[in-house]
Scaffold this motif. Sequence first.
Motif, PDB file in Angstrom:
ATOM      1  N   VAL A 102       6.210   9.693   0.552  1.00  0.00           N
ATOM      2  CA  VAL A 102       4.975   9.454  -0.196  1.00  0.00           C
ATOM      3  C   VAL A 102       3.887   9.205   0.836  1.00  0.00           C
ATOM      4  O   VAL A 102       3.931   7.941   1.527  1.00  0.00           O
ATOM      5  CB  VAL A 102       5.097   8.669  -1.286  1.00  0.00           C
ATOM      6  CG1 VAL A 102       3.774   8.688  -2.113  1.00  0.00           C
ATOM      7  CG2 VAL A 102       6.026   9.012  -2.195  1.00  0.00           C
ATOM      8  N   LEU A 103       2.958  10.046   0.882  1.00  0.00           N
ATOM      9  CA  LEU A 103       1.917   9.834   2.191  1.00  0.00           C
ATOM     10  C   LEU A 103       0.700   9.273   1.409  1.00  0.00           C
ATOM     11  O   LEU A 103       0.102  10.057   0.564  1.00  0.00           O
ATOM     12  CB  LEU A 103       1.543  10.957   2.795  1.00  0.00           C
ATOM     13  CG  LEU A 103       2.945  11.949   3.322  1.00  0.00           C
ATOM     14  CD1 LEU A 103       2.438  13.214   3.801  1.00  0.00           C
ATOM     15  CD2 LEU A 103       3.676  11.028   4.120  1.00  0.00           C
ATOM     16  N   THR A 104       0.141   8.159   1.861  1.00  0.00           N
ATOM     17  CA  THR A 104      -1.150   7.652   1.336  1.00  0.00           C
ATOM     18  C   THR A 104      -2.003   7.467   2.425  1.00  0.00           C
ATOM     19  O   THR A 104      -1.973   6.944   3.421  1.00  0.00           O
ATOM     20  CB  THR A 104      -0.926   6.359   0.393  1.00  0.00           C
ATOM     21  OG1 THR A 104      -0.474   5.258   1.222  1.00  0.00           O
ATOM     22  CG2 THR A 104       0.291   6.463  -0.511  1.00  0.00           C
ATOM     23  N   ALA A 105      -3.317   7.437   1.905  1.00  0.00           N
ATOM     24  CA  ALA A 105      -4.524   7.460   3.037  1.00  0.00           C
ATOM     25  C   ALA A 105      -5.912   7.528   2.093  1.00  0.00           C
ATOM     26  O   ALA A 105      -5.727   8.454   1.158  1.00  0.00           O
ATOM     27  CB  ALA A 105      -4.479   8.361   4.302  1.00  0.00           C
ATOM     28  N   ARG A 106      -6.949   7.202   2.525  1.00  0.00           N
ATOM     29  CA  ARG A 106      -7.964   7.503   1.938  1.00  0.00           C
ATOM     30  C   ARG A 106      -8.592   9.000   1.835  1.00  0.00           C
ATOM     31  O   ARG A 106      -9.252   9.489   1.206  1.00  0.00           O
ATOM     32  CB  ARG A 106      -9.223   6.528   2.438  1.00  0.00           C
ATOM     33  CG  ARG A 106      -9.177   5.226   2.104  1.00  0.00           C
ATOM     34  CD  ARG A 106     -10.062   4.315   2.735  1.00  0.00           C
ATOM     35  NE  ARG A 106     -10.034   4.273   4.355  1.00  0.00           N
ATOM     36  CZ  ARG A 106     -10.839   3.891   5.089  1.00  0.00           C
ATOM     37  NH1 ARG A 106     -11.932   3.037   4.484  1.00  0.00           N
ATOM     38  NH2 ARG A 106     -10.579   3.737   6.350  1.00  0.00           N
TER      39      ARG A 106
ATOM     40  N   THR B 237       1.668   3.957   4.151  1.00  0.00           N
ATOM     41  CA  THR B 237       0.350   3.739   3.939  1.00  0.00           C
ATOM     42  C   THR B 237      -0.418   4.084   5.387  1.00  0.00           C
ATOM     43  O   THR B 237       0.047   4.050   6.484  1.00  0.00           O
ATOM     44  CB  THR B 237      -0.330   2.369   3.664  1.00  0.00           C
ATOM     45  OG1 THR B 237       0.052   1.453   4.601  1.00  0.00           O
ATOM     46  CG2 THR B 237       0.542   1.924   2.149  1.00  0.00           C
ATOM     47  N   GLY B 238      -1.943   4.587   5.025  1.00  0.00           N
ATOM     48  CA  GLY B 238      -2.499   5.063   6.445  1.00  0.00           C
ATOM     49  C   GLY B 238      -1.928   6.341   7.441  1.00  0.00           C
ATOM     50  O   GLY B 238      -1.698   6.148   8.331  1.00  0.00           O
ATOM     51  N   ALA B 239      -1.296   7.056   6.387  1.00  0.00           N
ATOM     52  CA  ALA B 239      -0.551   8.408   6.745  1.00  0.00           C
ATOM     53  C   ALA B 239      -1.292   9.513   7.127  1.00  0.00           C
ATOM     54  O   ALA B 239      -0.804  10.647   7.469  1.00  0.00           O
ATOM     55  CB  ALA B 239       0.513   8.835   5.604  1.00  0.00           C
TER      56      ALA B 239
END
Length: 262
Positions: free
Chosen positions: A41-45, A19-21
């Motif tokens: 798996v890259l997550t961020a807004r 997260t926050g990637a």
Amino acid sequence: MPSTPHADTSRKPGIAVVTGASGGIGAATARGLAEAGYRVVLTARRKDRVEALAAELTDAGHSAMAYALDVTDRAAVDTFATAFQKVAVLVNNAGGALGADPVATGDPEDWRQMYETNVIGTLNVTQALLPALTASGDGTVVVVSSTAGHATYEGGAGYVAAKHGAHVLAETLRLEIVGTPVRVIEIAPGMVRTEGFALTRFGGDAEKAAKVYAGVAEPLTAEDVADTITWAVTRPPHVNVDLLVVRPRAQASNTKVHREQP
């Protein structure tokens, strides 16, 4: 003398969610885990940022996918989690600091937002993916906290309170799931110079952000912290790094930093 332990090569790395990637420690950690063989798996807004990083990693021969996600949106997190039956690693990195006001004048909305991201966001993603981490037979939850989660300093109470919450979450989860095939690792960085942390904290004021690192020749970099996370994650499954505090040599504590005079 005993030999130095190396990364465990007896198992094939699986999926690692970060997260926050979109930048800083999160992006550097995604690169480190991808190089270690994980399918990241890259997550961020910021969708454009994680998509660009996923493309970079894919072009380099790694397995990577991007997913726009706000960790404070529980419904969105639950939907995201349905895509995975097994997850090997979860790196809870999404967080951040807002403001440096004393308790007497701190903005309650800044405090609320920091708690929502650093604590509730970590809770949301961890709860949603814990079944998949358990199903992997060898899961790892990483909580990226801060030295702020272990000692306070003036002007930092809101952020310190949030990071103390993240620390306690990790510590309690480790107690509660002992005996399951999931370990809980907390990485607590000290002074790290990234492209956005201090700038965000001070509302875009570049002068105030620069003062955080003034006179410190070598603060930690995002890559330093990512290397630490990757090392901890790739220890053999029976080895749990409960808590690893990492600071630059110039920082002895949150309030004791050696600064060269101009």
